[in-house]
Design a protein around this motif. Sequence first.
Motif, PDB file in Angstrom:
ATOM      1  N   ILE A 137      29.323  -5.416  27.352  1.00  0.00           N
ATOM      2  CA  ILE A 137      30.375  -6.165  26.652  1.00  0.00           C
ATOM      3  C   ILE A 137      29.842  -7.477  26.073  1.00  0.00           C
ATOM      4  O   ILE A 137      30.324  -7.944  25.043  1.00  0.00           O
ATOM      5  CB  ILE A 137      31.567  -6.411  27.607  1.00  0.00           C
ATOM      6  CG1 ILE A 137      32.315  -5.091  27.865  1.00  0.00           C
ATOM      7  CG2 ILE A 137      32.527  -7.461  27.042  1.00  0.00           C
ATOM      8  CD1 ILE A 137      33.290  -5.152  29.021  1.00  0.00           C
ATOM      9  N   GLU A 138      28.824  -8.042  26.700  1.00  0.00           N
ATOM     10  CA  GLU A 138      28.298  -9.334  26.243  1.00  0.00           C
ATOM     11  C   GLU A 138      27.924  -9.326  24.761  1.00  0.00           C
ATOM     12  O   GLU A 138      28.335 -10.222  24.002  1.00  0.00           O
ATOM     13  CB  GLU A 138      27.110  -9.762  27.103  1.00  0.00           C
ATOM     14  CG  GLU A 138      26.600 -11.153  26.770  1.00  0.00           C
ATOM     15  CD  GLU A 138      25.412 -11.548  27.626  1.00  0.00           C
ATOM     16  OE1 GLU A 138      24.742 -12.527  27.258  1.00  0.00           O
ATOM     17  OE2 GLU A 138      25.128 -10.884  28.645  1.00  0.00           O
ATOM     18  N   PRO A 139      27.142  -8.349  24.257  1.00  0.00           N
ATOM     19  CA  PRO A 139      26.854  -8.340  22.819  1.00  0.00           C
ATOM     20  C   PRO A 139      28.071  -8.011  21.963  1.00  0.00           C
ATOM     21  O   PRO A 139      28.109  -8.377  20.776  1.00  0.00           O
ATOM     22  CB  PRO A 139      25.759  -7.276  22.673  1.00  0.00           C
ATOM     23  CG  PRO A 139      25.864  -6.427  23.891  1.00  0.00           C
ATOM     24  CD  PRO A 139      26.354  -7.324  24.982  1.00  0.00           C
ATOM     25  N   VAL A 140      29.067  -7.334  22.524  1.00  0.00           N
ATOM     26  CA  VAL A 140      30.307  -7.099  21.780  1.00  0.00           C
ATOM     27  C   VAL A 140      30.990  -8.441  21.514  1.00  0.00           C
ATOM     28  O   VAL A 140      31.477  -8.695  20.396  1.00  0.00           O
ATOM     29  CB  VAL A 140      31.246  -6.146  22.549  1.00  0.00           C
ATOM     30  CG1 VAL A 140      32.568  -5.974  21.788  1.00  0.00           C
ATOM     31  CG2 VAL A 140      30.594  -4.787  22.766  1.00  0.00           C
ATOM     32  N   ILE A 141      31.000  -9.301  22.520  1.00  0.00           N
ATOM     33  CA  ILE A 141      31.603 -10.626  22.364  1.00  0.00           C
ATOM     34  C   ILE A 141      30.843 -11.442  21.313  1.00  0.00           C
ATOM     35  O   ILE A 141      31.426 -12.257  20.599  1.00  0.00           O
ATOM     36  CB  ILE A 141      31.641 -11.373  23.716  1.00  0.00           C
ATOM     37  CG1 ILE A 141      32.425 -10.564  24.764  1.00  0.00           C
ATOM     38  CG2 ILE A 141      32.249 -12.761  23.560  1.00  0.00           C
ATOM     39  CD1 ILE A 141      33.813 -10.168  24.334  1.00  0.00           C
ATOM     40  N   ARG A 142      29.550 -11.203  21.210  1.00  0.00           N
ATOM     41  CA  ARG A 142      28.738 -11.899  20.185  1.00  0.00           C
ATOM     42  C   ARG A 142      28.788 -11.154  18.847  1.00  0.00           C
ATOM     43  O   ARG A 142      28.205 -11.618  17.870  1.00  0.00           O
ATOM     44  CB  ARG A 142      27.287 -12.030  20.641  1.00  0.00           C
ATOM     45  CG  ARG A 142      27.101 -12.849  21.919  1.00  0.00           C
ATOM     46  CD  ARG A 142      25.663 -13.355  22.023  1.00  0.00           C
ATOM     47  NE  ARG A 142      24.673 -12.308  21.811  1.00  0.00           N
ATOM     48  CZ  ARG A 142      24.136 -11.564  22.782  1.00  0.00           C
ATOM     49  NH1 ARG A 142      24.493 -11.767  24.052  1.00  0.00           N
ATOM     50  NH2 ARG A 142      23.238 -10.633  22.514  1.00  0.00           N
ATOM     51  N   MET A 143      29.419  -9.984  18.829  1.00  0.00           N
ATOM     52  CA  MET A 143      29.504  -9.136  17.642  1.00  0.00           C
ATOM     53  C   MET A 143      28.117  -8.754  17.142  1.00  0.00           C
ATOM     54  O   MET A 143      27.835  -8.727  15.950  1.00  0.00           O
ATOM     55  CB  MET A 143      30.347  -9.811  16.551  1.00  0.00           C
ATOM     56  CG  MET A 143      31.767 -10.099  17.014  1.00  0.00           C
ATOM     57  SD  MET A 143      32.801 -10.985  15.820  1.00  0.00           S
ATOM     58  CE  MET A 143      33.014  -9.734  14.580  1.00  0.00           C
ATOM     59  N   ALA A 149      34.962 -13.157  19.232  1.00  0.00           N
ATOM     60  CA  ALA A 149      35.569 -12.094  20.032  1.00  0.00           C
ATOM     61  C   ALA A 149      35.816 -12.603  21.441  1.00  0.00           C
ATOM     62  O   ALA A 149      35.156 -13.536  21.902  1.00  0.00           O
ATOM     63  CB  ALA A 149      34.664 -10.861  20.063  1.00  0.00           C
ATOM     64  N   SER A 150      36.779 -11.976  22.112  1.00  0.00           N
ATOM     65  CA  SER A 150      37.139 -12.402  23.464  1.00  0.00           C
ATOM     66  C   SER A 150      37.405 -11.189  24.346  1.00  0.00           C
ATOM     67  O   SER A 150      38.054 -10.230  23.906  1.00  0.00           O
ATOM     68  CB  SER A 150      38.410 -13.266  23.450  1.00  0.00           C
ATOM     69  OG  SER A 150      38.295 -14.359  22.570  1.00  0.00           O
ATOM     70  N   LEU A 151      36.899 -11.232  25.570  1.00  0.00           N
ATOM     71  CA  LEU A 151      37.255 -10.240  26.577  1.00  0.00           C
ATOM     72  C   LEU A 151      38.528 -10.723  27.260  1.00  0.00           C
ATOM     73  O   LEU A 151      38.551 -11.782  27.892  1.00  0.00           O
ATOM     74  CB  LEU A 151      36.133 -10.082  27.606  1.00  0.00           C
ATOM     75  CG  LEU A 151      36.441  -9.192  28.815  1.00  0.00           C
ATOM     76  CD1 LEU A 151      36.714  -7.755  28.394  1.00  0.00           C
ATOM     77  CD2 LEU A 151      35.300  -9.251  29.838  1.00  0.00           C
ATOM     78  N   LEU A 152      39.592  -9.956  27.134  1.00  0.00           N
ATOM     79  CA  LEU A 152      40.886 -10.344  27.694  1.00  0.00           C
ATOM     80  C   LEU A 152      41.046  -9.890  29.134  1.00  0.00           C
ATOM     81  O   LEU A 152      41.600 -10.607  29.955  1.00  0.00           O
ATOM     82  CB  LEU A 152      42.016  -9.753  26.852  1.00  0.00           C
ATOM     83  CG  LEU A 152      42.007 -10.097  25.369  1.00  0.00           C
ATOM     84  CD1 LEU A 152      43.121  -9.343  24.656  1.00  0.00           C
ATOM     85  CD2 LEU A 152      42.146 -11.602  25.165  1.00  0.00           C
ATOM     86  N   ARG A 153      40.564  -8.678  29.407  1.00  0.00           N
ATOM     87  CA  ARG A 153      40.683  -8.156  30.770  1.00  0.00           C
ATOM     88  C   ARG A 153      39.705  -7.016  30.969  1.00  0.00           C
ATOM     89  O   ARG A 153      39.460  -6.235  30.046  1.00  0.00           O
ATOM     90  CB  ARG A 153      42.107  -7.677  31.064  1.00  0.00           C
ATOM     91  CG  ARG A 153      42.286  -7.266  32.530  1.00  0.00           C
ATOM     92  CD  ARG A 153      43.700  -6.957  32.898  1.00  0.00           C
ATOM     93  NE  ARG A 153      43.776  -6.510  34.286  1.00  0.00           N
ATOM     94  CZ  ARG A 153      44.853  -5.991  34.863  1.00  0.00           C
ATOM     95  NH1 ARG A 153      45.970  -5.860  34.162  1.00  0.00           N
ATOM     96  NH2 ARG A 153      44.844  -5.608  36.112  1.00  0.00           N
ATOM     97  N   TYR A 154      39.161  -6.943  32.172  1.00  0.00           N
ATOM     98  CA  TYR A 154      38.325  -5.812  32.576  1.00  0.00           C
ATOM     99  C   TYR A 154      38.858  -5.305  33.916  1.00  0.00           C
ATOM    100  O   TYR A 154      39.238  -6.088  34.792  1.00  0.00           O
ATOM    101  CB  TYR A 154      36.856  -6.216  32.721  1.00  0.00           C
ATOM    102  CG  TYR A 154      35.996  -5.085  33.236  1.00  0.00           C
ATOM    103  CD1 TYR A 154      35.503  -4.120  32.362  1.00  0.00           C
ATOM    104  CD2 TYR A 154      35.717  -4.951  34.595  1.00  0.00           C
ATOM    105  CE1 TYR A 154      34.747  -3.058  32.826  1.00  0.00           C
ATOM    106  CE2 TYR A 154      34.955  -3.887  35.069  1.00  0.00           C
ATOM    107  CZ  TYR A 154      34.479  -2.938  34.182  1.00  0.00           C
ATOM    108  OH  TYR A 154      33.743  -1.885  34.647  1.00  0.00           O
ATOM    109  N   TYR A 214      37.366  -0.087  32.189  1.00  0.00           N
ATOM    110  CA  TYR A 214      38.263  -0.311  31.044  1.00  0.00           C
ATOM    111  C   TYR A 214      38.182  -1.781  30.630  1.00  0.00           C
ATOM    112  O   TYR A 214      38.140  -2.674  31.470  1.00  0.00           O
ATOM    113  CB  TYR A 214      39.712   0.006  31.411  1.00  0.00           C
ATOM    114  CG  TYR A 214      39.914   1.299  32.144  1.00  0.00           C
ATOM    115  CD1 TYR A 214      39.565   2.517  31.572  1.00  0.00           C
ATOM    116  CD2 TYR A 214      40.463   1.315  33.428  1.00  0.00           C
ATOM    117  CE1 TYR A 214      39.761   3.710  32.252  1.00  0.00           C
ATOM    118  CE2 TYR A 214      40.666   2.500  34.118  1.00  0.00           C
ATOM    119  CZ  TYR A 214      40.312   3.705  33.523  1.00  0.00           C
ATOM    120  OH  TYR A 214      40.500   4.866  34.202  1.00  0.00           O
ATOM    121  N   ALA A 215      38.230  -2.013  29.317  1.00  0.00           N
ATOM    122  CA  ALA A 215      38.200  -3.390  28.821  1.00  0.00           C
ATOM    123  C   ALA A 215      39.155  -3.534  27.640  1.00  0.00           C
ATOM    124  O   ALA A 215      39.325  -2.618  26.831  1.00  0.00           O
ATOM    125  CB  ALA A 215      36.788  -3.771  28.378  1.00  0.00           C
ATOM    126  N   ALA A 216      39.768  -4.718  27.557  1.00  0.00           N
ATOM    127  CA  ALA A 216      40.561  -5.114  26.401  1.00  0.00           C
ATOM    128  C   ALA A 216      39.827  -6.264  25.731  1.00  0.00           C
ATOM    129  O   ALA A 216      39.570  -7.302  26.348  1.00  0.00           O
ATOM    130  CB  ALA A 216      41.956  -5.550  26.827  1.00  0.00           C
TER     131      ALA A 216
END
Length: 265
Positions: free
Chosen positions: A195-201, A238-243, A259-261
Amino acid sequence: MRQTAVAGQFYPKNQKDLKKELSRCFRNTEVQPREIKGAVAPHAGYIYSGEVAAHAYALLPEADTYVLFGPNHTGYGSAVALSQDTWTTPLGNVETDRELGKLLAGSIVDYDEIAHRFEHSIEVQIPFLQYRFGEGFRILPICMGLQDEETAIEVGREVARAARESGKRVVFIASSDFTHYQSAERASDNDHYLIEPVIRMDIPEFYRRREERNITACGFGPIAATMAASRESGAVKASLLRYATSGDVTGDRSQVVGYAAIVFE
């Protein structure tokens, strides 16, 4: 008409029961629409992942069209398949955006209903949209059997281009679960690493990390397509709202699904 494939399995097939279940999913969220360009939401049974998904849907703004990218679990149909059928759920019918779909003619995206017929990844997202927005929206369902980096980026960019040309307000949604059937501890470690690179797009790093650890996120292509489309549409963060994992519901932490939002804005 695209009939439901998993009503009564992943979510209730009775309208009253479905509304009650969706209300439960949103019980710990506050609906606060933001200028969200894209989102990632899980697609497991609502009892397991519905509350996580609700965290993303609670922030979505009203839009003309919601583009739904989902992985192809069944193997049927075209490699990148666009549905133009009307979709039905226990909450009613939803029209596809055929005008937006026509703007994808000649691209990597094929018109194909077969890929969608038995696939659950997009279907389970639609009642969340109906619960939030009623009947005043359309969808553009795209099922991805081919999920490599080059394909995902091209799909995302093509759909973003079509959205710009249409002049419509469009939000992109990736349907994906994360790690499948590992311990909760290992799933959480791998998933947060991914998820970390997703947050960095950062799409190349996202693919590199997935391959490095062989992380079993089933909708990695849809996630990348949503990242690409959101960035093309102006998203800058981008932001991770919940895992969470299925073990948080079942109590069995030996074999879980993650699961992640996540939202892009």
